[in-house]
Design an enzyme around this catalytic site. Structure first.
Site, short mmCIF file in Angstrom:
data_model
loop_
_atom_site.label_atom_id
_atom_site.label_comp_id
_atom_site.label_asym_id
_atom_site.label_seq_id
_atom_site.Cartn_x
_atom_site.Cartn_y
_atom_site.Cartn_z
N HIS A 161 -0.85 -3.31 -0.82
CA HIS A 161 -1.25 -1.89 -0.33
C HIS A 161 -1.30 -2.17 1.29
O HIS A 161 -1.24 -3.08 1.84
CB HIS A 161 -2.42 -1.56 -1.09
CG HIS A 161 -3.61 -2.01 -0.91
ND1 HIS A 161 -4.21 -2.44 0.32
CD2 HIS A 161 -4.27 -2.87 -1.92
CE1 HIS A 161 -5.37 -3.09 0.03
NE2 HIS A 161 -5.59 -3.22 -1.39
N CYS A 217 -6.54 -8.02 -3.67
CA CYS A 217 -5.24 -7.56 -3.21
C CYS A 217 -4.57 -8.33 -2.16
O CYS A 217 -5.17 -9.17 -1.65
CB CYS A 217 -5.40 -6.06 -3.12
SG CYS A 217 -5.74 -5.17 -4.83
#
Length: 272
Positions: free
Chosen positions: A160, A168
């Site tokens: 992202h 992440c």
């Protein structure tokens, strides 16, 4: 040498001397601090491609938006590569510097450990979130069949924007906007899912030898088999899980990596 000169030299050559004296974890923490500072200051990350010349960069490599894609991630090097299919094989389009990822070298094991995963994943259209609070995101699909066979837990592991990460892989917003164009165009043009290969570092023999005593060394050698098959012919390996290990097979030219990770052992002839 003046104190100022010594300080500048130490800063310039930090990626060389930090791991030698303090190990990979220290280098990774150093890189995180430098990249976060640059992102917060509006400065480009080291190795940033010229995002303003997106179409020109595609044309220079004879690649077209909408072609099947494949992504490779290298944690220690903080790099995310996008490969695109042309003439039946995949060719490197570009490498983006990752802004942040969390944890250390090694796979994610459990929910809440703050660790970014390693392994082979596939992403389909259902994993895309155009309205993410981190600007744009797609879910890697952790835990996959291999992770589940190992009893690993966790969820919502994304690539992202926003340069923030707890497990992440975070890019800058400008980078993820370009990656998003390639991802959505490939899926809209018929690629059912694209493969994401996540490695601890560049899978060279020297790097594996350097980490030969690490508890994850056998797992990393298993990942290297898939890495080597891809680098040999530019074709995504077909990936299965059998006996707690990844198994890899080379498919025909033109294969786009769109098969899901298979958890069945029957009929496997591949390496791993």
């Amino acid at each position: 040498m003046t104190a100022l000169g010594a300080g500048f030299a130490a800063y310039t050559f930090a990626p060389i001397w930090i791991p030698r004296f303090f190990g990979d974890d220290a280098l990774i923490d150093y890189e995180r601090s430098q990249r976060f500072f640059r992102a917060e200051s509006g400065l480009p990350l080291p190795g940033q491609p010229d995002l303003a010349r997106f179409s020109e960069r595609l044309a220079a490599r004879q690649l077209k938006k909408g072609a099947p894609i494949l992504i490779r991630i290298f944690k220690r090097e903080f790099e995310l590569e996008v490969w695109m299919q042309r003439d039946g094989a995949f060719h490197l389009f570009t490498a983006y510097p990752i802004c942040l990822w969390s944890g250390t070298l090694g796979p994610k094991l459990r929910e809440g450990d703050g660790q970014s995963p390693e392994g082979f994943y596939t992403v389909d259209a259902s994993a895309l979130n155009p309205n993410s609070r981190f600007y744009r995101s797609f879910n890697l699909g952790y835990p996959n069949a291999f992770d589940r066979a190992k009893g690993r837990t966790g969820s919502l592991i994304m690539v992202h924007g926003n340069c923030r990460s707890i497990g992440c892989f975070a890019m800058t917003d400008a980078q993820i906007a370009e990656i998003w164009q390639l991802v959505t165009a490939a899926l809209a043009s018929g690629q059912k899912r694209f493969q994401v290969q996540v490695y601890p570092f560049r899978m060279t023999d020297a790097a594996l030898a350097e980490h030969g005593n690490d508890p994850n060394a056998d797992f990393w050698r298993n990942l290297k088999t898939g890495n080597d098959l891809f680098e040999k012919n530019g074709l995504p390996p077909r990936v299965s899980v059998c006996g707690g290990r990844y198994r890899f097979e080379t498919d025909r030219p033109g294969f786009d990596g769109s098969l899901p990770i298979d958890s069945r052992c029957n009929g496997l002839t591949g390496e791993g």
